[in-house]
Design a protein around this motif. Structure first.
Motif, PDB file in Angstrom:
ATOM      1  N   GLU A  70     172.203  29.375  -1.503  1.00 57.50           N
ATOM      2  CA  GLU A  70     171.159  29.707  -2.827  1.00 57.50           C
ATOM      3  C   GLU A  70     170.773  28.624  -3.096  1.00 57.50           C
ATOM      4  OE1 GLU A  70     173.649  31.978  -5.205  1.00 57.50           O
ATOM      5  OE2 GLU A  70     173.068  33.896  -4.132  1.00 57.50           O
ATOM      6  N   SER A  71     171.473  27.418  -3.399  1.00 52.32           N
ATOM      7  CA  SER A  71     170.830  26.411  -4.188  1.00 52.32           C
ATOM      8  C   SER A  71     170.023  25.561  -3.263  1.00 52.32           C
ATOM      9  CB  SER A  71     172.204  25.441  -4.411  1.00 52.32           C
ATOM     10  OG  SER A  71     172.765  24.777  -3.384  1.00 52.32           O
ATOM     11  N   SER A  72     170.176  25.549  -1.721  1.00 52.61           N
ATOM     12  CA  SER A  72     169.284  24.695  -1.066  1.00 52.61           C
ATOM     13  C   SER A  72     168.105  25.432  -0.791  1.00 52.61           C
ATOM     14  CB  SER A  72     169.946  24.227   0.329  1.00 52.61           C
ATOM     15  OG  SER A  72     170.333  25.676   1.141  1.00 52.61           O
ATOM     16  N   SER A  73     167.947  26.727  -0.736  1.00 49.05           N
ATOM     17  CA  SER A  73     166.744  27.586  -0.166  1.00 49.05           C
ATOM     18  C   SER A  73     166.210  28.089  -1.497  1.00 49.05           C
ATOM     19  CB  SER A  73     167.394  28.786   0.688  1.00 49.05           C
ATOM     20  OG  SER A  73     167.744  28.229   1.689  1.00 49.05           O
ATOM     21  N   GLY A  74     166.918  28.705  -2.652  1.00 49.45           N
ATOM     22  CA  GLY A  74     166.237  29.297  -3.609  1.00 49.45           C
ATOM     23  C   GLY A  74     165.888  30.863  -3.482  1.00 49.45           C
ATOM     24  N   ALA A 130     171.983  31.694  10.018  1.00 50.97           N
ATOM     25  CA  ALA A 130     171.411  31.677  11.164  1.00 50.97           C
ATOM     26  C   ALA A 130     170.196  32.723  11.248  1.00 50.97           C
ATOM     27  CB  ALA A 130     172.070  32.127  12.387  1.00 50.97           C
ATOM     28  N   LEU A 131     170.487  33.965  10.698  1.00 49.83           N
ATOM     29  CA  LEU A 131     169.280  34.899  10.273  1.00 49.83           C
ATOM     30  C   LEU A 131     168.205  34.183   9.487  1.00 49.83           C
ATOM     31  CD1 LEU A 131     167.967  37.520  11.009  1.00 49.83           C
ATOM     32  CD2 LEU A 131     169.488  38.440   8.979  1.00 49.83           C
ATOM     33  N   LEU A 132     168.678  33.509   8.482  1.00 49.63           N
ATOM     34  CA  LEU A 132     167.798  33.033   7.493  1.00 49.63           C
ATOM     35  C   LEU A 132     166.918  32.002   8.356  1.00 49.63           C
ATOM     36  CD1 LEU A 132     166.497  32.792   4.706  1.00 49.63           C
ATOM     37  CD2 LEU A 132     168.191  31.183   4.223  1.00 49.63           C
ATOM     38  N   HIS A 136     157.999  32.499  10.042  1.00 48.82           N
ATOM     39  CA  HIS A 136     157.169  32.804   9.117  1.00 48.82           C
ATOM     40  C   HIS A 136     157.271  34.277   8.525  1.00 48.82           C
ATOM     41  CE1 HIS A 136     156.147  28.809   9.854  1.00 48.82           C
ATOM     42  NE2 HIS A 136     155.147  29.055  10.889  1.00 48.82           N
ATOM     43  N   ILE A 137     158.339  34.912   8.323  1.00 50.76           N
ATOM     44  CA  ILE A 137     158.628  36.185   8.077  1.00 50.76           C
ATOM     45  C   ILE A 137     158.800  36.101   6.511  1.00 50.76           C
ATOM     46  CG2 ILE A 137     159.848  38.339   8.274  1.00 50.76           C
ATOM     47  CD1 ILE A 137     159.849  37.725  11.181  1.00 50.76           C
ATOM     48  N   VAL A 138     159.731  35.154   6.248  1.00 49.73           N
ATOM     49  CA  VAL A 138     160.182  35.055   4.529  1.00 49.73           C
ATOM     50  C   VAL A 138     159.794  33.671   4.354  1.00 49.73           C
ATOM     51  CG1 VAL A 138     161.878  36.736   4.647  1.00 49.73           C
ATOM     52  CG2 VAL A 138     162.421  34.544   5.001  1.00 49.73           C
ATOM     53  N   ARG A 139     159.918  33.242   3.233  1.00 47.26           N
ATOM     54  CA  ARG A 139     159.826  31.929   2.631  1.00 47.26           C
ATOM     55  C   ARG A 139     160.433  31.770   1.530  1.00 47.26           C
ATOM     56  NH1 ARG A 139     153.814  30.585  -0.378  1.00 47.26           N
ATOM     57  NH2 ARG A 139     153.834  32.398  -1.609  1.00 47.26           N
TER      58      ARG A 139
END
Length: 481
Positions: free
Chosen positions: A8-12, A58-60, A67-70
């Protein structure tokens, strides 16, 4: 717990980028992004994507890479998608590269599936005149495309070889100042091929495309001519071209008729026996003479799909045994599916390839948006007639409602059902086909044979690519052609 906090902290917080999906019978879900990049997810993984609760690192990574999520606020994924989308449509700036000259309707064959209302060899009033031919050359050079392909069709174009020579000579002469990349192709049954034609083809680097429907009995049944020797004449012509001009100067194309069903292995074997390593398992088209009642009831698309599946299974088996052979249509689809390249094949483009990809100059001076549009006109449907060489310009052909309306109405990015389809980026639009079969440019997708055909091909290729390592490696090689 530590892993979740780090994630969470690295990706947001995450955001969806535009995607489409299609469920498989085995529970998998195909997800594709705006440019056709894809991934298969399990039902649980798809649920986590839908709810934006992706806790598997891995899924993330996969969903971000595709480019399905950002991560909220990231601009790079959008910029990359935009760049890839522009690349896929780069051919639009070139406009018309293929120019088809119908130099005659005369033909000495009487093929049952013929898409053209052919005329007997004595009917010379159905030949293109020199004035029309030269006007068509002028129109072709109005296209801004840096590559111009001149394809000669009929009928049988060798029955009006004088006009073929005239067009090629004039185009070659004009190109001394134009500086385009020219290509010349004669689509012929080769029955009338002689040394004079070969001498000319040698001088001007002319290629040949011919028909080969399978073994002798099948080919001669599909393509009858006086003497019942169509197959023998075709093979003789192929051999003469190869010996004189080189193997690469002749290609062959088959059409699947009702008589072809159940014989796909025989057809593929015939191609291999004649040293062709590409075979296009092409269904019959609903135009011209092919609309006659005895042809109309030949087979439906589900039967062709079985034919295709069996043929592809056989091709994969042959390749696994060290016998290389490519199914042409599948290779075009795979190039779109597995790379960011657009091969430019008319049936797999959106906006549709009519007009902006190809123009047809009929023997009588009428100009059509596609060869199929010309074939409809032979049956009194002039919907796709763009104008006439005697009084219209290339600019008129390209800006009239006869072209712009079907392009706009059939664009897959906004067409009903196409715009929501997971296969949209790999598919194309065919307003001529849907006009002929459904009465409008878009068609009803649940009833569309065009849609059923492409969906079946996409599913077959995805299934084999995702489950069979040997097929995966082979398909990757096909995309590099």
């Amino acid at each position: 717990m530590r892993q979740r906090l780090v994630l969470e902290s690295s990706s947001g917080p995450l955001e969806h980028l535009p995607f489409r999906f299609e469920r498989w019978a085995d529970g998998r879900v195909l997800v594709t992004n705006m440019v056709g990049e894809h991934v298969f997810l399990t039902t649980d993984e798809f649920t986590s994507l839908a709810e934006l609760r992706v806790e598997d690192p891995a899924l993330l990574r996969t969903l971000r890479a595709k480019h399905i999520v950002r991560v909220r606020g990231e601009e790079l994924p959008v910029e990359l998608i935009a760049l890839k989308y522009r690349t896929q449509h780069h051919r639009l700036a070139d406009f018309t590269g293929l120019h088809m000259f119908v130099v005659t309707l005369r033909c000495e064959h009487s093929c049952g599936y013929c898409q053209v209302s052919r005329r007997t060899p004595a009917r010379t009033e159905y030949d293109m005149s020199p004035e029309t031919a030269l006007a068509a050359v002028d129109a072709a050079f109005r296209s801004p495309s840096p590559q111009l392909k001149f394809e000669f069709q009929g009928g049988e174009p060798l029955l009006n070889m004088d006009i073929v020579r005239l067009v090629i000579r004039r185009a070659t002469e004009r190109n001394r100042t134009e500086g385009r990349q020219l290509a010349f192709v004669i689509a012929s049954n080769l029955a009338l091929l002689d040394d004079e034609v070969l001498d000319f083809a040698d001088k001007y680097d002319v290629y040949f495309s011919t028909s080969l429907d399978g073994p002798r009995d099948l080919h001669n049944r599909n393509r009858p001519r006086p003497g019942r020797d169509s197959w023998e004449r075709a093979l003789t012509g192929i051999e003469r071209i190869r010996k004189r001009l080189g193997d690469h100067r002749v290609s062959a194309l088959m059409t699947t008729t009702a008589a072809s069903l159940g014989r796909v292995r025989d057809i593929i074997d015939t191609y291999l026996e004649q040293d062709f390593r590409d075979v296009f398992l092409r269904p019959v088209s609903p135009y011209g003479f092919a609309l006659r009642p005895r042809q109309r009831n030949g087979y439906d698309m589900s039967t062709w799909i079985d034919f295709y599946n069996e043929g592809m299974d056989y091709i994969l088996d042959l390749n696994s045994r060290g016998i290389p052979v490519v199914e042409t249509y599948s290779a075009l689809v795979l190039k779109k599916m597995l790379t960011n390249a657009n091969p430019g094949y008319v049936d797999l483009t959106s906006p549709a390839g009519i007009g902006i990809g190809a123009l047809v100059y009929n023997y009588d001076g009428a100009v059509y948006a596609s060869d199929e549009g010309r074939m409809l006109a032979e049956n009194s449907d002039t919907t796709f007639r763009l104008g006439h060489l005697a009084h219209d310009s290339y600019e008129t052909f390209m800006t009239g409602a006869a072209l712009l309306d079907p392009l706009e109405e059939s664009y897959t990015g906004s067409a009903p059902q196409c715009s929501d389809c997971a296969f949209e980026r790999w598919c194309g639009a065919d307003p001529v086909f849907h006009h002929a079969t459904a009465g409008d440019y878009l068609g009803r997708k649940p009833e569309s044979a065009f849609c059923r055909r492409n969906t079946a091909v996409f599913r077959y290729l995805l299934d084999r690519y995702s489950s069979d390592p040997r097929a995966r490696e082979l398909f990757r090689r096909w995309t590099a052609r």
